[in-house]
Design an enzyme around this catalytic site. Structure first.
Site: not given
Ligand code: GLC
Ligand code: CA
Length: 557
Positions: A103, A203, A257, A330-331
């Site tokens: 990540d 991310d 993402e 995980h979100d």
């Molecule tokens: C992304 C991650 C999440 C995190 C956010 C800030 O959305 O997947 O878990 O809280 O970024 O880094």
């Protein structure tokens, strides 16, 4: 079935298993998941039939956002092990034919990162690594609101200046327009690629460029300013630089993402050939079938919204770019609790798995998804731990929604539902740890756990394995056309895949109630082979049938 004629890039034929390390498996008995634990479970991961592991952040972190606040990009958190241990995991994964994806969180660092500490000195070259700005009188520099915690600005006593944080206060945004910051990012990438990792999940990558001058945004209680930091043109310039200077020298894989991503916009990043900037994109559109824009504004589940999102991406990317397929990470809360049914847990879990794994793209499976883990029910707010859950609590309180009413919302909507420890067996703590786990184990571990699933030939676990194997054996899943039937049905998702004279029909009911299905034109169920079904095969195949709760059937023809 025919061999895949055109060789596809390795990342197109892989399936990925996501590990959120803190809750995967505790190998050293301190109640926290770690790399010692991962090492012991590599054979399990391999046995699923996946080809790669994506690790949510393993780096040193004060855990303000459970690892997404990085204090050192070149290390491993003590909780998880050491760099040597990581290298061992990497080597052992590679020995098993598993790629390893890290990540990469570069929109922000932790406020405990050395760069940020040094940046507080206005004369330091690090000052310009972040967005430090003078206030507007007594007010912050602009009206931007964080997506995690109030204003997007915090005033530092040391300098009287404010720093920008789109996420938590302890996650200051990096100033990517500074070429030195981009050099740092490239060095970090090289560090891991030289070690042998195979790529990155990037991310919130579409947030890394901010409009010059940081202009005020449309005033919103949360996320104000997002039109000035979402998918701004410079994101592409930065990604191009990362690609040309680093990534393509290593054949490294990337998945970005991208909140609020649409197919049209995605094509600007992932269209193949020419100026492709990322391999894959994680969009969110299919995660909004039971909520409005964010998980925390829940609505009823609408299958038609889900079909529209998945179908649109299938059609739009065809021959142009490649889809990333996922239902959990995980979100988000657990998918069975959202789009399926806890009452028909195994049945609906199987339907959901077939629904997405038989589409074209690269699939991702989140730890615990393969055994059908479900949401947890907390009995009080102090059992939660996540910054986002508490920020939403404050926002709801502004509208008078408090106490048990908010607890119900948190239980349904919190991403912490995905973060309870992995349920390995029916020993205390679900076999996750012999110590007190850092986070509550879902008490349903006595029925839902990997060991029991392993022993039951009809389990969801075996279903996932069978689907992943089927994908490997049938190129039509990657390459075939996609066509929907029953488009207007609110309960049935029926689609056909076709490639070089072979066809597959996927029939998924999302209802407890009986649904009538008849064979679409060109299908004769008596002739076709039923390759998957989550109920006993009918004694005789007929061209009309009535579904059982959450029934799924897949026919090949
Ligand atoms: C992304 C991650 C999440 C995190 C956010 C800030 O959305 O997947 O878990 O809280 O970024 O880094
Ligand atoms: Ca541990």
């Amino acid at each position: 079935m025919a061999e895949i004629t055109k060789p596809l890039a390795w990342w197109k034929t892989m399936a990925v298993y996501q590990i959120w390390p803190r809750s995967f498996f505790d190998g050293n008995g301190d109640g926290i998941g770690d790399l010692w634990g991962v090492l012991q479970k590599l054979d399990y991961i391999k046995s699923l039939g996946v080809d790669a592991i994506w690790f949510s952040p393993l780096y040193p972190t004060p855990n303000a956002d459970y690892g997404y606040d990085i204090a050192d990009y070149r290390g491993i958190a003590e909780d998880y092990g050491t760099l040597e241990l990581f290298q061992k995991v990497l080597a052992e994964a590679h020995d098993r034919g598993l790629k390893v994806i890290m990540d990469l969180v570069i929109n922000h660092t932790s406020d405990e990162h050395e760069w940020f500490q040094k940046s507080k000195d206005v004369n330091s070259p690090y000052h310009d690594y972040y967005y430090w700005r003078k206030g507007n009188g007594k007010k912050p520099p602009n009206n931007w609101k964080s997506v995690f915690e109030g204003s997007a600005w915090v005033r530092a006593e040391e300098t009287g200046e404010y720093y920008l944080h789109i996420f938590a206060k302890k996650q200051p945004d990096l100033n990517m327009s500074n070429p030195k910051v981009r050099e740092e990012v490239k060095d970090v990438m090289r560090f891991w690629l030289e070690m042998g990792v195979d790529g990155f999940r990037e991310d919130v990558i579409t947030y890394i460029a901010k409009d010059e001058g940081l202009p005020n945004g449309i005033p919103l209680p949360v996320g104000a300013g997002l039109e000035h930091y979402t998918s701004r043109p410079a994101v592409k310039d930065y990604l191009r630089e990362f690609r040309d200077d680093v990534l393509r020298r290593y054949d490294a894989f990337t998945v970005g993402e991208a909140p609020m991503m649409t197919p049209k916009l995605a094509k600007k990043y992932i269209t193949e050939g020419g100026d492709q900037l990322l391999n894959l994109m994680f969009h969110f559109q299919h995660m909004e079938a039971d909520c409005f824009l964010t998980d925390f504004i829940p609505t009823r589940f609408h299958l038609k919204k889900l079909k529209k999102a998945l179908g649109t991406w299938q059609r739009e990317m065809r021959g142009v770019a490649w889809n990333a397929l996922y239902l959990e990470n995980h979100d988000h809360p657990r998918i069975i609790s959202r789009y399926g049914s806890e009452k028909y847990r195994v049945e609906s879990g199987k339907t959901l798995a077939a629904m997405y794994l038989l589409q074209s793209g690269t699939p991702f499976i989140y730890q615990g998804q393969e055994i059908g883990m479900t949401n947890i029910r907390m009995s009080s707010m102090d059992q939660f731990k996540d910054v986002l859950t508490f920020n939403s609590q404050k926002l709801y309180a502004m509208f008078g929604i408090k106490g048990d009413r908010y607890l119900r919302i948190a239980n349904r909507c919190s991403r912490e539902n995905a973060r309870t420890p992995m349920q390995w067996n029916n020993a205390p703590n679900g076999g996750f740890s012999e110590a007190d786990p850092w986070f509550r184990v879902n008490p349903n571990y006595t029925e839902i756990n990997a060991e029991d699933a392993e022993a039951d030939p009809n389990s969801l676990l075996h279903w996932y394995r069978a689907l992943l194997k089927f994908r490997k054996d049938n190129p039509l899943i990657l390459l075939g056309d996609y066509k929907e039937y029953y488009k207007n049905s609110r309960n049935l998702y029926v689609y056909e895949r076709a490639h070089e004279g072979k066809k597959l029909l996927v029939i998924c009911s999302f209802s407890e109630k009986p649904q009538r299905v008849s064979a679409p034109d060109g299908w004769d169920f008596a002739q076709a082979v039923q390759v998957f079904g989550n109920y006993a095969k009918p004694a005789a195949q007929t061209n009309r049938f009535t579904t059982q709760p959450y029934e799924c059937r897949v026919y090949a023809g």
